[in-house]
Design an enzyme around this catalytic site. Structure first.
Site, PDB file in Angstrom:
ATOM      1  CG  HIS A 144      -0.168   0.268   2.512  1.00 25.91           C
ATOM      2  ND1 HIS A 144       0.643  -0.677   3.097  1.00 25.91           N
ATOM      3  CD2 HIS A 144      -0.100   1.372   3.304  1.00 25.91           C
ATOM      4  CE1 HIS A 144       1.169  -0.181   4.212  1.00 25.91           C
ATOM      5  NE2 HIS A 144       0.742   1.070   4.351  1.00 25.91           N
ATOM      6  CG  ASP A 151       1.769   5.194   4.699  1.00 28.94           C
ATOM      7  OD1 ASP A 151       1.154   4.125   4.858  1.00 28.94           O
ATOM      8  OD2 ASP A 151       2.938   5.382   5.091  1.00 28.94           O
ATOM      9  CG  HIS A 182       5.251   1.129   2.696  1.00 29.13           C
ATOM     10  ND1 HIS A 182       4.634   2.231   2.131  1.00 29.13           N
ATOM     11  CD2 HIS A 182       4.765   1.043   3.962  1.00 29.13           C
ATOM     12  CE1 HIS A 182       3.818   2.782   3.011  1.00 29.13           C
ATOM     13  NE2 HIS A 182       3.878   2.081   4.127  1.00 29.13           N
ATOM     14  NE  ARG A 202       9.451  -4.555  11.373  1.00 25.15           N
ATOM     15  CZ  ARG A 202       8.659  -3.734  10.697  1.00 25.15           C
ATOM     16  NH1 ARG A 202       7.379  -4.042  10.511  1.00 25.15           N
ATOM     17  NH2 ARG A 202       9.117  -2.608  10.188  1.00 25.15           N
TER      18      ARG A 202
END
Length: 350
Positions: free
Chosen positions: A217, A219, A273, A283
C-alpha cells in the site's frame, strides 16, 4: 503468545493471494542515508546536498532514511520500549479501549474480512496547534481510554509526537527546496495540521509464508516517519520489484504519502511498501503520519504545474481522502488514482 493477543490462529482471513506473498529473496534497497545535521544547522552547502539525495529518492520510489535528525535517541528507545505494557494488556481491556479510528485494533478486523494483516495497532490523533499551546491531548486520551495510571506513558508519547511533528515540518522544508519552490510553502500547509500516531505490533507467525504483517500500500497521508526495532520486515517496491529495508541504527524511515504526491503534482512518488511477519521474533514499530488540517485544500503550487495547467489530480480536501479510505476503499498501491476517479464522479458537473 499470551491471552493479551487475539492473533493465535492463522485462519483463512489472514491468508493472502500468492501474487502478494514472499516467495524469493529480495535485494536490499541500497540508498544513501540523508544526513540532516547541516540542514538543521542552516548550512547551505549541506542543505543542497541533502535536497539532491531526497529528490533522487522521491522521484524513484518516495522512500529515504534520515540520520542526525535531531530527535533524542533515548526518547526513541523509550517510546519503543513502552509499547510492551500497552500491547500486553488483557484482550478484554483492549476491546473497550477502541473507537472507530482510535485506540486498539486487531488486524483491522472491524473493517475487513479477508487479507487481514497479522498485527495489532494502537492509534491516536495529535493536533499540532493545541499541543503547541500546552494542551496535553495525548495524555488525556491515554487517561480516558486506559486509565489514569497510563498518564506517564501518555506524556511520553505526547513528547514523541511533538518531536515527530517538528522533524516532519523540517522535512517539508527540505522537500520544498528539492522541488524548487519556496522553502516554507509545504511547511505552511502542514504546520496547523492534525496528525496520526500509530503503534504497530507484529506477533510471531509460524506460517509466515502465507501471511503479511501489512499488505502492499501507499500511505494516504502527507509524510510518514517510521521508527522500527531491529527485527526487520519492512519492504519497499522500487524498479518493479520488492527490496528489503533492514533496520539501520539511529536512522528514521521517511515515506512520501498520497497527499504529498498530489501536492507536488505527481513529481514525487508515494511510496509503495509492505511489512513481513517473522516466525521467531515479535516486531514493533512506531509510525507518525504527518497530516494537514482536514479542511485544507490539496493543490500544487503553480510552479509544479507543468505545461500551463496540466494537473494530474483535482483539488480536494484531506477530509475527502480520509473519508474515502475509511468508508469506501482499502488503501493499496493505487489509492490516489482511484480516489481521483471517485471524487470527480461524486461532484456535481459544473
Amino acid at each position: 503468545m499470551d491471552s493479551s493477543s487475539p492473533l493465535l490462529v492463522l485462519s483463512s482471513q489472514f491468508i493472502w493471494p500468492k501474487e502478494d506473498l514472499v516467495d524469493a529473496y529480495y535485494e536490499k534497497l541500497s540508498e544513501p542515508h540523508v544526513d540532516l545535521h547541516g540542514f538543521l544547522k542552516g548550512d547551505q552547502k549541506a542543505t543542497i546536498e541533502a535536497s539532491h539525495i531526497v529528490r533522487t529518492a522521491c522521484m524513484k520510489h518516495g522512500f529515504f532514511q534520515v540520520i542526525n535528525h535531531g530527535v533524542d535517541q533515548s526518547l526513541l528507545a523509550t517510546a519503543l520500549d513502552k509499547m510492551g505494557p500497552l500491547f500486553n494488556l488483557p484482550f478484554n481491556l483492549k476491546t473497550t479501549a477502541s473507537t472507530k479510528m482510535w485506540g486498539f485494533s486487531t488486524a483491522h478486523s472491524n473493517r475487513f474480512s479477508s487479507k487481514l494483516p497479522w498485527k495489532e495497532t494502537f492509534s491516536f490523533g495529535f493536533d499540532h496547534c493545541k499541543s503547541s499551546n500546552n494542551e496535553p491531548l495525548v495524555v488525556d486520551f491515554f487517561s480516558s481510554m486506559l486509565g489514569h495510571e497510563f498518564q506517564e506513558i501518555g506524556a511520553l508519547y505526547e513528547k514523541y509526537c511533538e518531536a515527530m511533528r517538528d522533524l516532519g515540518l523540517a522535512l517539508t522544508e527540505l522537500l520544498g527546496i528539492s522541488l524548487g519552490v519556496e522553502r516554507s510553502h509545504f511547511r505552511k500547509f502542514f504546520e496547523d495540521g492534525s496528525s496520526i500516531m500509530r503503534l504497530n505490533s507484529y506477533p510471531i507467525c509460524e506460517q509466515g509464508s502465507v501471511a503479511l504483517g501489512t499488505g502492499p500500500h501507499c500511505d494516504p497521508t502527507g509524510l510518514t516517519i517510521l521508527h522500527q526495532d531491529q527485527v526487520g520486515g519492512l519492504e519497499v517496491f522500487a524498479d518493479n520489484k520488492w527490496h528489503t529495508v533492514p533496520p539501520s541504527q539511529n536512522a528514521l524511515v521517511i515515506n512520501v504519502g498520497d497527499i504529498f504526491m498530489a501536492l507536488c503534482n505527481g513529481e514525487y512518488k508515494s511510496c509503495v511498501h509492505r511489512a513481513l511477519v517473522n516466525k521467531h521474533k515479535e516486531r514493533r514499530s512506531l509510525a507518525f503520519f504527518l497530516c494537514p488540517r482536514k479542511d485544507k485544500v490539496v493543490r500544487p503550487p503553480e510552479k509544479l504545474v507543468v505545461g500551463g495547467g496540466s494537473r494530474k489530480y483535482p483539488d480536494f480536501a484531506w477530509s475527502e481522502l480520509l473519508e474515502f479510505t475509511q468508508k469506501y476503499y482499502r488503501a493499496d498501491a493505487v489509492t490516489l488514482q482511484n480516489f481521483t476517479k471517485w471524487v470527480v464522479s461524486a461532484r456535481p458537473c459544473e
